[in-house]
Structure formats: C-alpha cells, structure tokens
Design an enzyme around this catalytic site. Structure first.
Site, short mmCIF file in Angstrom:
data_model
loop_
_atom_site.label_atom_id
_atom_site.label_comp_id
_atom_site.label_asym_id
_atom_site.label_seq_id
_atom_site.Cartn_x
_atom_site.Cartn_y
_atom_site.Cartn_z
N GLY A 77 0.85 -1.21 0.12
CA GLY A 77 0.08 0.05 -0.08
C GLY A 77 0.86 1.22 -0.07
N CYS A 121 11.94 1.24 -2.97
CA CYS A 121 11.77 1.33 -1.40
C CYS A 121 13.18 0.44 -0.82
CB CYS A 121 10.62 0.60 -0.86
SG CYS A 121 9.35 1.73 -0.95
N TYR A 150 8.84 -3.21 4.33
CA TYR A 150 8.38 -3.62 2.90
C TYR A 150 9.59 -3.71 1.97
CZ TYR A 150 6.29 -2.28 -1.56
OH TYR A 150 6.04 -2.21 -2.97
P1 NAD Z 1 -1.77 -3.84 -5.87
O1 NAD Z 1 -1.75 -3.82 -4.16
O2 NAD Z 1 -2.69 -2.88 -6.51
O3 NAD Z 1 -1.58 -5.25 -6.57
C1 NAD Z 1 -1.18 -6.48 -5.87
C2 NAD Z 1 -2.18 -7.50 -5.72
O4 NAD Z 1 -1.34 -8.60 -5.05
C3 NAD Z 1 -3.51 -7.24 -5.18
O5 NAD Z 1 -4.41 -7.17 -5.98
C4 NAD Z 1 -3.63 -8.20 -4.04
O6 NAD Z 1 -4.85 -8.73 -3.80
C5 NAD Z 1 -2.45 -9.45 -4.67
N1 NAD Z 1 -2.24 -10.50 -3.68
C6 NAD Z 1 -1.68 -9.97 -2.29
N2 NAD Z 1 -1.33 -11.11 -1.73
C7 NAD Z 1 -1.85 -12.29 -2.62
C8 NAD Z 1 -1.88 -13.59 -2.11
N3 NAD Z 1 -1.37 -13.99 -0.96
N4 NAD Z 1 -2.26 -14.22 -3.08
C9 NAD Z 1 -2.85 -13.82 -4.30
N5 NAD Z 1 -2.71 -12.38 -4.50
C10 NAD Z 1 -2.30 -11.61 -3.39
O7 NAD Z 1 -0.46 -3.35 -6.15
P2 NAD Z 1 0.27 -2.71 -7.42
O8 NAD Z 1 0.71 -1.32 -7.44
O9 NAD Z 1 -0.46 -3.35 -8.69
O10 NAD Z 1 1.86 -3.25 -7.23
C11 NAD Z 1 2.32 -4.57 -7.97
C12 NAD Z 1 3.56 -5.02 -7.56
O11 NAD Z 1 4.69 -3.89 -7.92
C13 NAD Z 1 3.71 -5.11 -6.15
O12 NAD Z 1 4.59 -6.19 -5.95
C14 NAD Z 1 4.26 -4.06 -5.45
O13 NAD Z 1 5.07 -4.07 -4.36
C15 NAD Z 1 5.22 -3.66 -6.87
N6 NAD Z 1 5.53 -1.98 -6.77
C16 NAD Z 1 4.35 -1.09 -7.06
C17 NAD Z 1 4.60 0.29 -7.07
C18 NAD Z 1 3.80 1.09 -7.12
O14 NAD Z 1 4.13 2.41 -7.18
N7 NAD Z 1 2.41 0.60 -7.61
C19 NAD Z 1 6.03 0.40 -6.54
C20 NAD Z 1 7.21 -0.34 -6.42
C21 NAD Z 1 6.85 -1.49 -6.36
#
Ligand code: NAD
Length: 327
Positions: A77, A121, A150
C-alpha cells in the site's frame, strides 16, 4: 501457438494493466489474485481466485504450463500502510510466501522466464536524506539500509530470484518500480499511494477549501505513468538483461509542487495545509542510466500528462461513489 503468460496479482493495479498489454500482444493470459480486479480491469482468458501463500495452490496454477510468469502479488500500500509499522509482520510474511511459492512452483514446472517486481523502497535511507540530491542508481542498493520492512522484504526477494537464476539456471528479470500511478489503481481505503490520494483529496474538496498533505511537503519523489511502466516491463522481459533495473521517471518534484499540479489540473482554487503524517525518505528519484544502457529506452511522458488522465478517472470515481462514501 499463442504464448502463455501468468500474471500473479492480476486483481491489482499494475497486474490489471499488464494483462491488457499481454492480451494486445496476442498472449493467452491467466490471472491469479486473492480478489477480482476492483475496477473490472480483468481481461485475462482465465482468472483464478486463490492465495499464493499456499504452495498447493501455486502448484495447481503453475501445473497448467506457462512460457512467462509475472510475479506482482504483494501485501502492499502507500505510506499510510507501509510506513506506520502497523502492518510490518503481514507485509513481510505474506509477500515473502508469495515470492517463495510462485518461484519454486515456476522452477518445478519449467517456466521459461519469470519477472519479479521489486521497488525503489529497497534503496538505503542514507542516500535519500537530501531532497534535492537523492541517489538511486542500481549499485547503490548496498550496503543495504531500506527505511521500511516492505523494502527489506523486496530486497530479500530480489536475492531469492537471482539465486534461483544462479543455482537452477532459471531466466529471471528483476525491476525496481518507482511510484507507479494511473487510472484503475487504489484511490481510497488506506492503501492508496500519494498520487491517487492527492487526486482524491482535490476531487473531494469544494472550491476555496484546502487539502491536507503529509509532512512539510518539501520531500521529493518521481512518479511513472502506468503505460510507461508496462512498456518497461515488456522491454525488460524481452531483453537479455537480468537486472535489477529501475523502472521509473526522472522528473523529480516536491510533494507540495505535485499537489499544486493536481490542483492546477482540476481547475479549482484550493490551498495546501501540511500536517504531520508518514512520509518515507526525504528525497527519491529514479536513475535511468542503466535502463537506457541495457534496454535502449527510457520513459518520455511528462508527469502532467499522466496526472491529467489520472485526475479525470479519480474525479469520476469520487462522483460515482459520493453517496457511498458519505454514508
Ligand atoms: P496492488 O496492491 O494493486 O496489487 C497487488 C495484488 O496482489 C493485489 O491485487 C493483491 O490482492 C494481490 N495479492 C496480495 N497477496 C496475495 C496472495 N497471498 N495471493 C494472491 N494475490 C495476492 O499493487 P500494485 O501497485 O499493482 O503493485 C504490483 C507490484 O509492484 C507489487 O509487488 C508492488 O510491491 C510492486 N511495486 C508497486 C509500486 C507502485 O507504485 N504501485 C512501486 C514499487 C513496487
């Protein structure tokens, strides 16, 4: 025959967009998530609801056979979720289990290529104390000192994926995303990140009012529009470079100036009130030198262009959900 791709975390923001992109490119796509995509951004050929913390579920999914796997699932988040400390155990436990299980099942079932989404991060806090001169080049990750659990989990999982490449000959690609934003992402409920939160606050605030911004507003960040993120993921996946590599924008901006940009895009006359709140590091910006060298590409969209599209979508969500939110 169509190439087969699995997107883990397809119910989430980036996963939903990535599914669309892979479909456009002619892939057969399976999506997996704990939940359906909140904004109906689910165009996968098949969608499995399930928990990737469960190794048996991972085994069943991967058994179907895939050329490519994109591991985006994580317990994550924005600052209000990651930096308060209240969710640390869940963040580390849940995300690490997803990463361990998906990777091992991919190895068992002969996946050709696997993508892992790490994060900015992971970069050490000591290089991000000066808001005007943060250092986030890939090699500066060590000696490690992320400012959140995280970040530590992401660093562990990067190393996990690279170990499987080294010891089992798997083809792995690792990207470090820097603040991805755009339509069809979480915009309310506590997990939303700064760009979406700012758009929501501006959309909800009546003319002449003020929006609250966490911290003194002088902290800096860069934000990458979702389409550019997905482009970077595809280019990395097709390249012969393992990574880790930054996928971010170099257009750094202070959070107060970002708030002003959103207000400007809205056309409203609003003020900014800085209040105490979780902020993360003082400064952060992507360094795209390695990306340019290895992928022969870097993102080109201006921040403003992405903000215009995102604000429009969030303002519409606020309008449609107004009766629900005010209950
Ligand atoms: P998001 O939270 O919208 O999507 C992550 C998804 O993973 C969610 O839909 C959640 O339900 C699913 N999930 C979590 N635990 C799970 C489980 N046990 N089994 C099945 N599904 C599960 O996040 P996002 O913004 O789409 O990010 C995607 C990836 O990119 C993540 O790994 C995040 O850490 C990484 N990331 C995102 C950002 C950003 O700015 N959005 C920045 C750096 C890294």
């Amino acid at each position: 025959m169509k190439k087969r791709a699995l997107v883990c975390g397809a119910g989430g923001f980036i996963g939903g967009h990535l599914v669309n992109r892979l479909k456009e490119e002619g892939y057969w796509v399976m999506g997996v998530d704990l939940k359906e995509n909140e904004y109906n951004n689910n165009n996968a050929d098949e969608f499995q609801l399930g928990d990737l913390r469960d190794p048996r579920f991972c085994d069943t999914v991967l058994k179907a056979g895939f050329n490519e796997v994109y591991q985006l699932a994580a317990d994550m988040g924005g600052a209000g979720y990651i930096f308060t400390g209240d969710h640390d155990a869940n963040v580390m436990h849940n995300s690490a289990l997803c990463n361990l299980n998906v990777l091992d099942a991919s190895k068992q079932h002969g996946v050709e290529r696997i993508f892992y989404s790490s994060s900015a991060c992971i970069y050490p806090e000591y290089n991000q104390l000066d808001p005007d001169n943060p250092k986030c080049s890939e090699e500066s990750a060590y000696p490690a000192a992320p400012d959140s659990e995280y970040g530590w989990e992401k660093l562990f999982s990067e190393r996990l994926y690279l170990s499987y490449a080294r010891n089992y000959g798997m083809t792995v690609r690792v990207a470090r995303f820097h603040n991805i934003f755009g339509p069809q992402g979480t915009w309310t409920g506590g997990r939303e990140k700064a760009p979406a939160a700012m758009c929501r606050k501006v959309a909800e605030t009546p003319e002449g009012g003020h929006i609250e911004v966490w911290g003194d507003g002088k902290q800096t960040r860069s934000f990458l529009y979702i389409d550019e993120c997905v482009e970077g993921v595809r280019r990395l996946m097709q390249s012969d470079f393992t990574g880790p590599v930054n996928i971010g924008s170099e257009e750094m901006i202070s959070i107060n100036d970002f708030a002003k940009m959103v207000i400007g895009v809205s056309g409203k006359n609003l003020n900014i009130k800085n209040i105490p709140g979780p902020t993360g590091v003082r400064g952060r910006n992507s360094d795209n030198a390695l990306m340019l060298e290895k992928l022969n590409w870097k993102p080109e969209w201006s921040l403003k262009k992405g903000v215009e599209l995102t604000y429009k979508w969030i303002a519409q969500q606020v309008k449609e959900n107004a009766p629900v939110l005010s209950k």
